[in-house]
Design a protein around this motif. Structure first.
Motif, PDB file in Angstrom:
ATOM      1  N   GLY A 155       0.809  -1.212   0.000  1.00 33.10           N
ATOM      2  CA  GLY A 155       0.000   0.000   0.000  1.00 33.10           C
ATOM      3  C   GLY A 155       0.836   1.253   0.000  1.00 33.10           C
ATOM      4  O   GLY A 155       2.002   1.252   0.414  1.00 33.10           O
ATOM      5  N   ALA A 156       0.238   2.336  -0.503  1.00 36.39           N
ATOM      6  CA  ALA A 156       0.881   3.653  -0.487  1.00 36.39           C
ATOM      7  C   ALA A 156      -0.207   4.697  -0.704  1.00 36.39           C
ATOM      8  O   ALA A 156      -1.270   4.383  -1.251  1.00 36.39           O
ATOM      9  CB  ALA A 156       1.930   3.765  -1.584  1.00 36.39           C
ATOM     10  N   ILE A 157       0.079   5.905  -0.289  1.00 33.58           N
ATOM     11  CA  ILE A 157      -0.850   7.001  -0.543  1.00 33.58           C
ATOM     12  C   ILE A 157      -0.568   7.505  -1.959  1.00 33.58           C
ATOM     13  O   ILE A 157       0.591   7.674  -2.353  1.00 33.58           O
ATOM     14  CB  ILE A 157      -0.689   8.098   0.525  1.00 33.58           C
ATOM     15  CG1 ILE A 157      -1.112   7.494   1.876  1.00 33.58           C
ATOM     16  CG2 ILE A 157      -1.538   9.326   0.185  1.00 33.58           C
ATOM     17  CD1 ILE A 157      -0.547   8.186   3.067  1.00 33.58           C
ATOM     18  N   VAL A 158      -1.642   7.684  -2.719  1.00 34.34           N
ATOM     19  CA  VAL A 158      -1.501   7.996  -4.144  1.00 34.34           C
ATOM     20  C   VAL A 158      -2.179   9.329  -4.459  1.00 34.34           C
ATOM     21  O   VAL A 158      -3.289   9.591  -3.996  1.00 34.34           O
ATOM     22  CB  VAL A 158      -2.187   6.877  -4.987  1.00 34.34           C
ATOM     23  CG1 VAL A 158      -2.097   7.175  -6.479  1.00 34.34           C
ATOM     24  CG2 VAL A 158      -1.600   5.510  -4.669  1.00 34.34           C
ATOM     25  N   GLY A 214      -1.180   9.988 -10.453  1.00 27.29           N
ATOM     26  CA  GLY A 214      -0.783   8.582 -10.324  1.00 27.29           C
ATOM     27  C   GLY A 214       0.524   8.415  -9.557  1.00 27.29           C
ATOM     28  O   GLY A 214       1.050   7.316  -9.435  1.00 27.29           O
ATOM     29  N   GLU A 215       1.045   9.522  -9.000  1.00 24.41           N
ATOM     30  CA  GLU A 215       2.314   9.451  -8.243  1.00 24.41           C
ATOM     31  C   GLU A 215       2.060   8.952  -6.819  1.00 24.41           C
ATOM     32  O   GLU A 215       1.033   9.264  -6.225  1.00 24.41           O
ATOM     33  CB  GLU A 215       2.941  10.855  -8.118  1.00 24.41           C
ATOM     34  CG  GLU A 215       3.236  11.556  -9.431  1.00 24.41           C
ATOM     35  CD  GLU A 215       4.445  10.984 -10.134  1.00 24.41           C
ATOM     36  OE1 GLU A 215       5.356  10.527  -9.431  1.00 24.41           O
ATOM     37  OE2 GLU A 215       4.455  10.988 -11.376  1.00 24.41           O
ATOM     38  N   MET A 254      -4.292   2.144 -17.890  1.00 24.09           N
ATOM     39  CA  MET A 254      -5.101   2.878 -18.873  1.00 24.09           C
ATOM     40  C   MET A 254      -5.050   4.380 -18.572  1.00 24.09           C
ATOM     41  O   MET A 254      -5.073   5.205 -19.475  1.00 24.09           O
ATOM     42  CB  MET A 254      -6.558   2.388 -18.866  1.00 24.09           C
ATOM     43  CG  MET A 254      -6.749   0.945 -19.295  1.00 24.09           C
ATOM     44  SD  MET A 254      -5.993   0.485 -20.872  1.00 24.09           S
ATOM     45  CE  MET A 254      -7.118   1.187 -22.064  1.00 24.09           C
ATOM     46  N   ASP A 255      -4.995   4.729 -17.287  1.00 20.55           N
ATOM     47  CA  ASP A 255      -4.981   6.153 -16.921  1.00 20.55           C
ATOM     48  C   ASP A 255      -3.596   6.782 -17.092  1.00 20.55           C
ATOM     49  O   ASP A 255      -3.473   7.910 -17.543  1.00 20.55           O
ATOM     50  CB  ASP A 255      -5.408   6.331 -15.447  1.00 20.55           C
ATOM     51  CG  ASP A 255      -6.903   6.144 -15.264  1.00 20.55           C
ATOM     52  OD1 ASP A 255      -7.626   6.141 -16.274  1.00 20.55           O
ATOM     53  OD2 ASP A 255      -7.343   6.020 -14.102  1.00 20.55           O
ATOM     54  N   PHE A 256      -2.558   6.051 -16.659  1.00 23.04           N
ATOM     55  CA  PHE A 256      -1.230   6.682 -16.579  1.00 23.04           C
ATOM     56  C   PHE A 256      -0.126   5.922 -17.311  1.00 23.04           C
ATOM     57  O   PHE A 256       1.007   6.373 -17.360  1.00 23.04           O
ATOM     58  CB  PHE A 256      -0.787   6.811 -15.108  1.00 23.04           C
ATOM     59  CG  PHE A 256      -1.781   7.513 -14.242  1.00 23.04           C
ATOM     60  CD1 PHE A 256      -2.007   8.875 -14.402  1.00 23.04           C
ATOM     61  CD2 PHE A 256      -2.505   6.831 -13.278  1.00 23.04           C
ATOM     62  CE1 PHE A 256      -2.933   9.537 -13.611  1.00 23.04           C
ATOM     63  CE2 PHE A 256      -3.434   7.477 -12.482  1.00 23.04           C
ATOM     64  CZ  PHE A 256      -3.651   8.834 -12.650  1.00 23.04           C
ATOM     65  N   ALA A 263      -6.490   3.065  -5.853  1.00 29.34           N
ATOM     66  CA  ALA A 263      -6.781   4.432  -5.387  1.00 29.34           C
ATOM     67  C   ALA A 263      -7.646   5.164  -6.421  1.00 29.34           C
ATOM     68  O   ALA A 263      -8.625   5.833  -6.069  1.00 29.34           O
ATOM     69  CB  ALA A 263      -5.481   5.190  -5.135  1.00 29.34           C
ATOM     70  N   GLY A 264      -7.306   4.997  -7.700  1.00 26.12           N
ATOM     71  CA  GLY A 264      -8.071   5.644  -8.776  1.00 26.12           C
ATOM     72  C   GLY A 264      -9.513   5.156  -8.811  1.00 26.12           C
ATOM     73  O   GLY A 264     -10.443   5.927  -9.056  1.00 26.12           O
TER      74      GLY A 264
END
Ligand code: BGC
Length: 249
Positions: free
Chosen positions: A15-18, A23-24, A114-116, A238-239
């Motif tokens: 996990g990570a905060i996005v 998308g970073e 698809m997004d990034f 996250a997205g």
């Protein structure tokens, strides 16, 4: 906007905060071992450990290694069977007091690419394949998703395809890159005949080893490793939570 992305797999919980607009990753990437047995109770404890470690109090998106419909797990091939019929969103929300949106782990990785990543702006049929403890797939047609495709469960040589070509199978049978690459090539051929895709994107831990097996992949469809490599699942989860909260793509 920042959202915690969690990618639950058969072996690890990452996990990570996005930052969902770029998308970073906005925090360190935390990895905890998937508990054994991976019962709903023990997995919820590990999920909470991750949330607390990152001191997170906002919304959460969670990729989960199963068919996920309306927050509920409908399969359990690489996790404890106790998950069947469990509402992942309800369990994790209750434990954390946070808004949690859950989806299939490969679908999450697909959204991120698809997004990034490599799928950005790509029309036609794109299949993302995550290779880890199992094989997960995410199918996009002109940028729109067909959720919960389970092409890792096609039958090959009288066995479930993921038992033949997953990263766990490679490790368990101690296959060389050549041996595994040829197996994976066979799998891609099978998918190519079934779907006539325009692009295959490979995600999961093994995407970073692409140079070691690329030469054994002889399909006509272009094959490319995920741009976000092993972080695709975190970013996409996250997205997805952002979409569910009413945010744009
Ligand atoms: C599951 C899929 C999952 C994949 C990758 C498979 O065993 O059936 O739902 O996406 O593993 O974790």
């Amino acid at each position: 906007m920042d959202i915690l992305g969690v990618d639950i797999g058969g072996t690890g919980l990452k996990g990570a905060i996005v930052d969902v607009r770029s998308g970073e990753l906005r925090s360190e990437r935390v990895r905890l071992e998937t508990p054994k047995p991976s019962t709903p109770e023990r997995m919820t404890e590990t999920f909470m450990e991750l949330v607390q470690h990152l001191d997170w109090t906002g919304p959460v998106g969670c990729g989960f290694p199963a068919i996920v419909r309306h927050g509920v797990a409908h399969s359990a091939s690489n996790i404890d069977k106790g998950w069947l019929g469990q509402n992942i969103e309800a369990l994790f929300s209750k434990a954390s007091g946070l808004h949690v949106a859950a989806l299939n782990d490969a679908d999450a990785a697909g959204y991120a690419e698809m997004d990034f990543g490599k799928g950005k702006g790509q029309m036609g049929t794109v299949l993302l394949i995550t290779i880890g403890s199992g094989i997960g797939t995410a199918l996009f047609v002109d940028g729109r998703e067909v959720p919960n495709t389970e092409f890792g469960h096609l039958i090959m040589h009288n066995m479930i395809a993921e038992h033949y070509v997953s990263n766990s199978a490679r490790k368990k049978l101690d296959l060389s890159w050549e041996k595994w690459g040829k197996r994976f090539n066979e799998y891609l051929h099978h998918l190519e005949r079934l779907l006539s895709p325009d692009m295959f994107i490979l995600g999961g831990g093994i995407s970073k080893d692409f140079d070691s097996y690329q030469k054994y992949l002889k399909v006509e469809t272009p094959v490319t490793p995920a741009k976000l490599l092993n972080n695709a699942g975190i970013v996409g989860a996250a997205g997805y939570a952002y979409r569910r909260l009413g945010g744009g793509a």
